[in-house]
Write a protein that holds these residues in place. Structure first.
Motif, PDB file in Angstrom:
ATOM      1  N   TYR A   1     -24.883  57.946  47.922  1.00 39.72           N
ATOM      2  CA  TYR A   1     -24.529  56.658  48.586  1.00 39.72           C
ATOM      3  C   TYR A   1     -23.214  56.005  47.575  1.00 39.72           C
ATOM      4  N   GLN A   2     -23.600  56.132  46.465  1.00 42.72           N
ATOM      5  CA  GLN A   2     -22.578  55.583  45.558  1.00 42.72           C
ATOM      6  C   GLN A   2     -21.206  56.315  45.587  1.00 42.72           C
ATOM      7  N   ALA A   3     -21.218  57.664  45.770  1.00 43.36           N
ATOM      8  CA  ALA A   3     -20.159  58.571  45.798  1.00 43.36           C
ATOM      9  C   ALA A   3     -19.470  58.385  46.940  1.00 43.36           C
ATOM     10  N   LEU A   4     -20.094  58.352  48.159  1.00 42.27           N
ATOM     11  CA  LEU A   4     -19.530  58.340  49.469  1.00 42.27           C
ATOM     12  C   LEU A   4     -19.685  57.252  50.189  1.00 42.27           C
ATOM     13  N   GLY A   5     -20.347  56.278  49.785  1.00 39.91           N
ATOM     14  CA  GLY A   5     -20.503  54.916  50.712  1.00 39.91           C
ATOM     15  C   GLY A   5     -19.495  53.978  50.613  1.00 39.91           C
ATOM     16  N   VAL A   6     -18.555  54.036  49.557  1.00 38.81           N
ATOM     17  CA  VAL A   6     -17.577  53.009  49.894  1.00 38.81           C
ATOM     18  C   VAL A   6     -16.571  53.611  50.834  1.00 38.81           C
ATOM     19  N   TYR A   7     -16.475  54.931  50.894  1.00 34.91           N
ATOM     20  CA  TYR A   7     -15.405  55.534  51.874  1.00 34.91           C
ATOM     21  C   TYR A   7     -15.855  55.648  53.081  1.00 34.91           C
ATOM     22  N   LEU A   8     -17.035  55.756  53.682  1.00 36.92           N
ATOM     23  CA  LEU A   8     -17.544  56.055  54.888  1.00 36.92           C
ATOM     24  C   LEU A   8     -17.269  55.107  55.805  1.00 36.92           C
ATOM     25  N   PRO A   9     -17.417  53.865  55.735  1.00 34.57           N
ATOM     26  CA  PRO A   9     -16.900  52.936  56.696  1.00 34.57           C
ATOM     27  C   PRO A   9     -15.253  52.898  56.733  1.00 34.57           C
ATOM     28  N   LEU A  10     -14.515  53.222  55.936  1.00 35.86           N
ATOM     29  CA  LEU A  10     -13.240  53.130  56.062  1.00 35.86           C
ATOM     30  C   LEU A  10     -12.586  54.208  56.994  1.00 35.86           C
ATOM     31  N   ILE A  11     -13.598  55.438  57.061  1.00 35.92           N
ATOM     32  CA  ILE A  11     -13.090  56.365  58.021  1.00 35.92           C
ATOM     33  C   ILE A  11     -13.590  56.534  59.164  1.00 35.92           C
ATOM     34  N   THR A  12     -14.696  55.505  59.765  1.00 33.46           N
ATOM     35  CA  THR A  12     -15.202  55.381  60.833  1.00 33.46           C
ATOM     36  C   THR A  12     -14.334  55.710  62.286  1.00 33.46           C
ATOM     37  N   THR A  13     -13.120  54.616  62.179  1.00 39.31           N
ATOM     38  CA  THR A  13     -12.216  55.031  63.210  1.00 39.31           C
ATOM     39  C   THR A  13     -10.970  55.311  62.903  1.00 39.31           C
ATOM     40  N   ASN A  14     -11.099  56.412  61.859  1.00 37.69           N
ATOM     41  CA  ASN A  14      -9.734  56.861  61.475  1.00 37.69           C
ATOM     42  C   ASN A  14      -9.054  57.832  62.539  1.00 37.69           C
ATOM     43  N   CYS A  15      -7.784  58.036  62.624  1.00 37.59           N
ATOM     44  CA  CYS A  15      -7.282  58.738  63.773  1.00 37.59           C
ATOM     45  C   CYS A  15      -7.273  60.255  63.311  1.00 37.59           C
ATOM     46  N   ALA A  16      -7.352  60.745  62.188  1.00 35.12           N
ATOM     47  CA  ALA A  16      -7.676  61.859  61.870  1.00 35.12           C
ATOM     48  C   ALA A  16      -9.076  62.511  62.298  1.00 35.12           C
ATOM     49  N   VAL A  17      -9.897  61.662  62.248  1.00 37.52           N
ATOM     50  CA  VAL A  17     -11.385  62.189  62.839  1.00 37.52           C
ATOM     51  C   VAL A  17     -11.218  62.200  64.032  1.00 37.52           C
ATOM     52  N   LEU A  18     -10.783  61.153  64.812  1.00 33.70           N
ATOM     53  CA  LEU A  18     -10.705  61.220  66.192  1.00 33.70           C
ATOM     54  C   LEU A  18      -9.793  62.494  66.548  1.00 33.70           C
ATOM     55  N   GLY A  19      -8.765  62.685  66.084  1.00 28.04           N
ATOM     56  CA  GLY A  19      -7.805  63.734  66.498  1.00 28.04           C
ATOM     57  C   GLY A  19      -8.311  65.287  66.276  1.00 28.04           C
ATOM     58  N   VAL A  20      -9.298  65.363  65.229  1.00 33.06           N
ATOM     59  CA  VAL A  20      -9.952  66.735  65.291  1.00 33.06           C
ATOM     60  C   VAL A  20     -10.952  66.859  66.306  1.00 33.06           C
ATOM     61  N   CYS A  21     -11.590  65.844  66.923  1.00 29.66           N
ATOM     62  CA  CYS A  21     -12.434  65.880  67.788  1.00 29.66           C
ATOM     63  C   CYS A  21     -11.675  66.453  69.261  1.00 29.66           C
ATOM     64  N   ILE A  22     -10.693  65.500  69.227  1.00 25.54           N
ATOM     65  CA  ILE A  22     -10.005  65.676  70.665  1.00 25.54           C
ATOM     66  C   ILE A  22      -9.181  67.336  70.688  1.00 25.54           C
ATOM     67  N   ILE A  23      -8.607  67.551  69.541  1.00 27.87           N
ATOM     68  CA  ILE A  23      -7.972  68.812  69.428  1.00 27.87           C
ATOM     69  C   ILE A  23      -9.286  69.958  69.809  1.00 27.87           C
ATOM     70  N   ASN A  24     -10.273  69.797  69.290  1.00 28.60           N
ATOM     71  CA  ASN A  24     -11.101  70.705  69.375  1.00 28.60           C
ATOM     72  C   ASN A  24     -11.541  70.950  70.976  1.00 28.60           C
ATOM     73  N   ILE A  25     -11.505  69.861  71.633  1.00 26.47           N
ATOM     74  CA  ILE A  25     -11.818  69.636  73.143  1.00 26.47           C
ATOM     75  C   ILE A  25     -10.646  70.505  73.816  1.00 26.47           C
ATOM     76  N   GLN A  26      -9.520  70.029  73.302  1.00 23.58           N
ATOM     77  CA  GLN A  26      -8.194  70.976  73.993  1.00 23.58           C
ATOM     78  C   GLN A  26      -8.424  72.130  73.782  1.00 23.58           C
ATOM     79  N   ASN A  27      -8.640  72.714  72.626  1.00 25.06           N
ATOM     80  CA  ASN A  27      -8.654  74.197  72.253  1.00 25.06           C
ATOM     81  C   ASN A  27      -9.933  74.664  73.095  1.00 25.06           C
ATOM     82  N   GLY A  28     -10.616  74.208  73.670  1.00 29.44           N
ATOM     83  CA  GLY A  28     -11.739  74.661  74.232  1.00 29.44           C
ATOM     84  C   GLY A  28     -12.984  75.472  73.458  1.00 29.44           C
TER      85      GLY A  28
END
Lengths: 266, 193
Positions: free
Chosen positions: B101-128
């Motif tokens: 938690y101390q290693a990851l905890g600070v960064y986790l909330p920062l990336i919840t709504t990050n476009c790279a994370v959303l991007g990878v999900c959408i690209i996955n779906i696009q690629n089927g």
């Protein structure tokens, strides 16, 4: 019309499921924290600026309760927050001791000698890598201002080739201590004005050769101090701030004026 | 099989690097890249979140959005799932492993709504992609992000000691450095035919 209802209810349903799930999870996975941490966290400004030297207000509150930080460590909240934090920690407000950083070198250009002419990067660490720096005294302040650059409060100035601290501005965050490659900056109690402003571990004669204001280890101050507050660490005198009464007798007998008051007014 | 995975790995990490070629996730790339240590922490958190959210959004797409024929709500649904999931994972980590938690905890909330994370999900779906490929691609894309941010943090640490013209100090020189790293990564185009 039907499509709108389906879309709204599916997304709304998802939201509701996640919401309920998370609120349930927050109870199941609740971590028990010391209630003092929560109380202190509440009185902190919450700016998460890192001025205290910790990762944020949460980390700082945690550090206070675990004894890793002083109650007056928050530079933003100042004494008001320190008082409240002291109450929560069960201390009397009067027990809050203010600290300040102090540079333990007074070898400015006119009293110290140079080993060579340095013409490199304006950076203490870089200068220190070349034969321990350009000062003849290998323990002295190099004056390139790594501490000044890192100080978030503008409390450090470089004059006469050495760093000096404006103690009224110092919030005791300790960032300068880490920045100094010569480890010349020390955290001391602010109300104890007298310090041995020298860190030279060389023998007296060598120190004397390198710098006019270094501690030469003559032990005069040790003999003079009526409170036994001064002791020798090798060839270097050291004042025990707990025993020091600010009487100022040591300052009179020191032949090199290595013991002195280093507070620079605002 | 192994060759296909290796190709996907090289492609996601080097050729189609999320930050430097696709220009997703620029915000943490510039924000959390002042020190190599924090950059590495952020990178590991991104790998983790990307893998987990790839899995979750694939399930959402296949079992919720498709049956109800509301694929057009992909973006909003994915954000919902990713945000809730990351919050949940953060709670679990906080409870089970304090060190993690101390290693990851600070960064986790920062990336919840990050476009790279959303991007990878959408690209996955696009690629089927199927479930396993989605998770693999998420992991690889996160690895690419980590590589980029750690490299860039190294450059920024060196910049601290360089003589930079007054007007370029701070953020401007970081942007210039980022663009040069990005140009360098374009050199990987054509590595795989």
């Amino acid at each position: 019309m039907n499509e709108i209802i389906v879309a709204a209810s599916v997304i709304g349903g998802l939201g509701a499921v996640f919401g309920i799930g998370l609120s349930y999870a927050s109870k199941v996975f609740a971590v028990e924290v010391d209630e003092r941490v929560v109380q202190i966290r509440d009185i902190l400004p919450g700016a998460n600026c890192g001025g205290c030297g910790f990762a944020g207000c949460d980390a700082f509150a945690d550090a206070i309760v675990n004894g890793k930080a002083e109650v007056d460590g928050c530079p933003v909240g100042g004494s008001a927050v320190a008082q409240k934090a002291a109450e929560i920690m069960g201390m009397k407000a009067g027990e809050v001791k203010r600290s300040t950083a102090r540079v333990l070198c007074n070898g400015h250009c006119s009293v110290s000698r140079e080993k060579y002419v340095y013409d490199g990067m304006d950076d203490c660490s870089a200068a220190a890598q070349l034969f321990g720096g350009h000062k003849s005294c290998s323990y002295g302040c190099l004056g390139h201002g790594n501490c000044m650059k890192t100080c978030p409060f503008g409390a450090i100035i470089i004059t006469g080739g050495i760093a000096r601290i404006i103690e009224d501005r110092c919030k005791a965050c300790g960032k300068c201590i880490a920045a100094c490659p010569k480890k010349l900056i020390e955290m001391v109690q602010k109300d104890k004005k007298y310090s041995v402003i020298c860190r030279s571990k060389d023998k007296g004669a060598i120190t004397k050769n390198n710098c006019d204001v270094g501690c030469i280890g003559c032990t005069k101050c040790v003999k003079t101090c009526r409170f036994g507050a001064i002791s020798m660490e090798g060839t270097l005198a050291k004042i025990d701030t707990d025993k020091c009464t600010n009487c100022g007798e040591c300052i009179v007998v020191c032949p090199t004026m290595a013991i002195r008051i280093m507070d620079f007014g605002d | 099989m192994i060759q296909a995975i290796l190709t996907a790995f090289l492609s996601a990490v080097l050729i189609e690097n999320f930050v430097l070629v696709r220009f997703l996730g620029i915000c943490p790339f510039l924000g959390v890249s002042k020190k190599i240590n924090t950059a590495l922490g952020m990178g590991v958190a991104v790998i983790f979140v990307m893998a987990v959210s790839s899995a979750a959004t694939w399930v959402l797409q296949e079992f919720v959005l498709k049956p109800f024929k509301i694929e057009y709500l992909q973006t909003i649904g994915f954000i919902l799932v990713i945000a809730a999931l990351v919050q949940f994972v953060e709670m679990v980590i906080q409870k089970t492993s304090k060190q993690l938690y101390q290693a990851l905890g600070v960064y986790l909330p920062l990336i919840t709504t990050n476009c790279a994370v959303l991007g990878v999900c959408i690209i996955n779906i696009q690629n089927g992609a199927n479930f396993i490929n989605s998770v693999l691609y998420g992991t690889f894309a996160g690895t690419g992000f980590t590589l980029a941010i750690v490299l860039f943090a190294g450059i920024r640490e060196r910049l601290e000691f360089s003589e930079i013209p007054e007007s370029l100090k701070g953020f401007p020189i970081s942007l210039i450095a980022a663009s040069l790293v990005s140009l360098a990564f374009l050199g990987f185009q054509g590595l795989i035919k």
